[in-house]
Enzyme design. Structure first.
Site, PDB file in Angstrom:
ATOM      1  N   HIS A 242       0.803  -1.228   0.000  1.00 53.10           N
ATOM      2  CA  HIS A 242       0.000   0.000   0.000  1.00 53.10           C
ATOM      3  C   HIS A 242       0.841   1.285   0.000  1.00 53.10           C
ATOM      4  CE1 HIS A 242      -2.941  -2.959   0.805  1.00 53.10           C
ATOM      5  NE2 HIS A 242      -3.027  -2.850   2.110  1.00 53.10           N
ATOM      6  N   ASP A 396      -7.316  25.231   0.960  1.00 49.07           N
ATOM      7  CA  ASP A 396      -7.884  23.997   1.486  1.00 49.07           C
ATOM      8  C   ASP A 396      -8.943  23.363   0.577  1.00 49.07           C
ATOM      9  OD1 ASP A 396      -8.945  22.018   3.051  1.00 49.07           O
ATOM     10  OD2 ASP A 396      -9.762  23.351   4.582  1.00 49.07           O
TER      11      ASP A 396
HETATM   12  C1  BG6 Z   1      -4.836  -4.456   4.831  1.00 44.56           C
HETATM   13  C2  BG6 Z   1      -3.983  -4.891   5.993  1.00 44.56           C
HETATM   14  O1  BG6 Z   1      -4.221  -4.800   3.617  1.00 44.56           O
HETATM   15  O2  BG6 Z   1      -5.004  -3.047   4.886  1.00 44.56           O
HETATM   16  C3  BG6 Z   1      -4.622  -4.475   7.315  1.00 44.56           C
HETATM   17  O3  BG6 Z   1      -3.840  -6.312   5.974  1.00 44.56           O
HETATM   18  C4  BG6 Z   1      -4.894  -2.993   7.306  1.00 44.56           C
HETATM   19  O4  BG6 Z   1      -3.788  -4.801   8.420  1.00 44.56           O
HETATM   20  C5  BG6 Z   1      -5.661  -2.596   6.045  1.00 44.56           C
HETATM   21  O5  BG6 Z   1      -5.646  -2.672   8.460  1.00 44.56           O
HETATM   22  C6  BG6 Z   1      -5.832  -1.101   5.936  1.00 44.56           C
HETATM   23  O6  BG6 Z   1      -6.745  -0.808   4.928  1.00 44.56           O
HETATM   24  P1  BG6 Z   1      -7.715   0.445   5.072  1.00 44.56           P
HETATM   25  O7  BG6 Z   1      -8.429   0.503   3.776  1.00 44.56           O
HETATM   26  O8  BG6 Z   1      -8.598   0.152   6.249  1.00 44.56           O
HETATM   27  O9  BG6 Z   1      -6.836   1.616   5.315  1.00 44.56           O
END
Ligand code: BG6
Length: 484
Positions: A242, A396
């Protein structure tokens, strides 16, 4: 795009991911008229459930916020049927195939389209993939798309193995690797913000930017997922995928178009310019009990090994050695059990020449991914009226102020399933991209999992993170404002 008579099969239909994300996303798309009214949705799992039972389970997890949603539920549930069967035997796949054949012949579909969503652990991807290929591949000149979920491997080697196992089964064209962060509204906006605004585009380099930070904070611990998390740690859980995706979009060069391959080519290029992550440029932590003792520490979780060195917080210094970024310190931060839940990007610009000003702060651009999407730029402005003093204030764009509540912003999974339906790979992870990202993190992960790594620094549940954080950030050029 896939057409009106597509079959969508959700594997792992009775599992958590399907219940919490996949089915609600399919419902959201249906509610908004983004899924054809006649689409054929089939849940597949091992549990012996009736169609009624699976529909009940699904409806329990749908958020029916308004009358529009309530009015659509029955229509949606009618689209759903269920097939039970094992993942490693042909029988269930044959049943599945028959169910799809029946639907296709009833609707006189000449080129069947089948979309398979694997809401399953990666350990069964290959088995399920191979059964799909043998028993449920669309006949005639039909087309297939298959969505898989992270984790795509545990390190470079296992990720390559997984890709090698899947490669003979499905083409890269057929495979959609989900990283749900790529479906988030603000993440989808990054290329537009950067390349659609000349004032940002022109300043987007080491001449004007003094530091970049991406931080991912969650205000809860591993609650109930300790057993899973202990094998994974925060770096694999959210950083290698991510957060790195966000950084890649933030630092890549301008693609020639929004064509998926043009975008993904640029992503791979910048990833290759990242320097090796150094074990001496990291801050690693593990949460302990909250200060008032009300929240458990990581090691209090019974599903976790007593002496686990699992990292629940990481701040990592990254450097990109290309013309644009050489010399700009970048910090990626991610942690569980912190003081708030928030994901944001902070870009600090270099200070202006002092001459005319005794004291003036630097510009800062903040892009908040969640909660409550926002883009704001801290700028210096004269305090209005007779004052000649300057103050730092915001330009903003907070979405909740700008766009009405009725404006539909798709959830990440809604956006991505829709993309897959449309055949757009832009927001999915390509194989070579996956490879470079694992190559980047694997040496650091190996170190953390070796005996050479002493142990992570403790930080209290609900705090801002390990004590050394402020110093770590300062070392990376981050200038704290008055609010800290
Ligand atoms: C997931 C992880 O991929 O992403 C989790 O396994 C995490 O641990 C989650 O909480 C976060 O995703 P979001 O969309 O809630 O920010």
């Amino acid at each position: 795009a896939f057409g009106d008579h597509t079959s969508i099969v959700v594997f792992g239909a009775s599992g958590d991911l399907a219940k919490k994300k996949t089915f609600p996303a399919l419902f959201g798309l249906y509610r908004e008229g983004q899924l054809p009214a006649n689409v054929n949705i089939i849940g597949y799992a091992r549990s012996k459930l009736s169609t009624e039972e699976i529909r009940e389970r699904i409806v329990d997890n749908l958020k029916l916020k308004n009358d529009k949603a309530k009015a659509k539920v029955d229509g949606f549930l009618k689209l759903i049927s269920y097939v039970s069967g094992p993942y490693d035997q042909p029988e269930g796949f044959q049943k599945l195939n028959e169910a799809m054949n029946e639907y296709e012949s009833k609707n006189q579909v000449s080129k069947p389209e089948r979309l398979f969503y694997l809401a399953l652990p990666p350990s069964v991807f290959t088995t399920v993939g191979s059964n799909i290929k043998t028993y449920a591949y669309p006949p005639k000149e039909g087309r297939l798309r298959i969505i898989v979920e992270k984790p795509f491997g545990h390190d470079l080697e296992s990720s390559r193995k997984l890709q090698e196992d899947l490669a003979p089964l499905f083409t890269e064209e057929e495979l959609y690797r989900i990283d749900h962060y790529l479906g988030k509204e603000m993440v989808k906006n990054l290329l537009v913000l950067r390349f659609g605004n000349e004032f940002l585009n022109a300043a987007w380099n080491n001449k004007h930017i003094s530091s970049i930070q991406i931080s991912f904070k969650e205000a809860f611990g591993t609650e109930g997922r300790g057993g899973y998390f202990d094998e994974i740690g925060i770096i694999r859980d959210v950083m290698q995928n991510h957060i790195l995706q966000v950084l890649t979009l933030l630092t890549m060069e301008r693609p020639t178009s929004f064509d998926p391959e043009a975008i993904r080519d640029e992503k791979v290029k910048v990833l290759k310019a990242f320097s090796e992550l150094s074990k001496d440029d990291v801050l690693l932590g593990q949460y302990t009990k909250s200060e008032d003792g009300s929240k458990p520490g990581y090691l209090d979780d019974e599903t976790v090994k007593n002496d686990s060195k699992c990292v629940t917080y990481a701040a990592i210094g990254v450097q990109i050695h290309n013309e644009r970024w050489d010399g700009v310190p970048i910090v990626l931060r991610a942690g569980k059990a912190l003081d708030e839940s928030k994901v944001e990007i902070r870009i600090q610009f270099k200070p202006v020449a002092k001459g005319m000003f005794k004291e003036i702060q630097r510009n800062e651009l903040v892009i908040r991914i969640q909660p409550d999407e926002a883009v704001y730029m801290k700028i210096n402005s004269k305090i209005p009226g007779i004052s000649t003093e300057t103050s730092l204030t915001d330009l903003d764009l907070t979405y909740s102020k700008r766009y009405s509540e009725d404006f539909w912003i798709p959830e990440a999974y809604e956006a991505l399933i829709r993309d897959c339906y449309l055949g757009n790979h832009s927001n999915f992870v390509r194989d070579d991209e996956l490879d470079v990202s694992w190559a980047l993190f694997t040496p650091l992960l190996n170190y953390i999992e070796s005996d050479d790594f002493p142990k992570p620094e403790g930080y209290a549940y609900g705090s801002k993170g390990p004590k050394g954080l402020r110093q770590f950030l300062e070392k990376h050029n981050y200038a704290f404002s008055q609010e800290g």
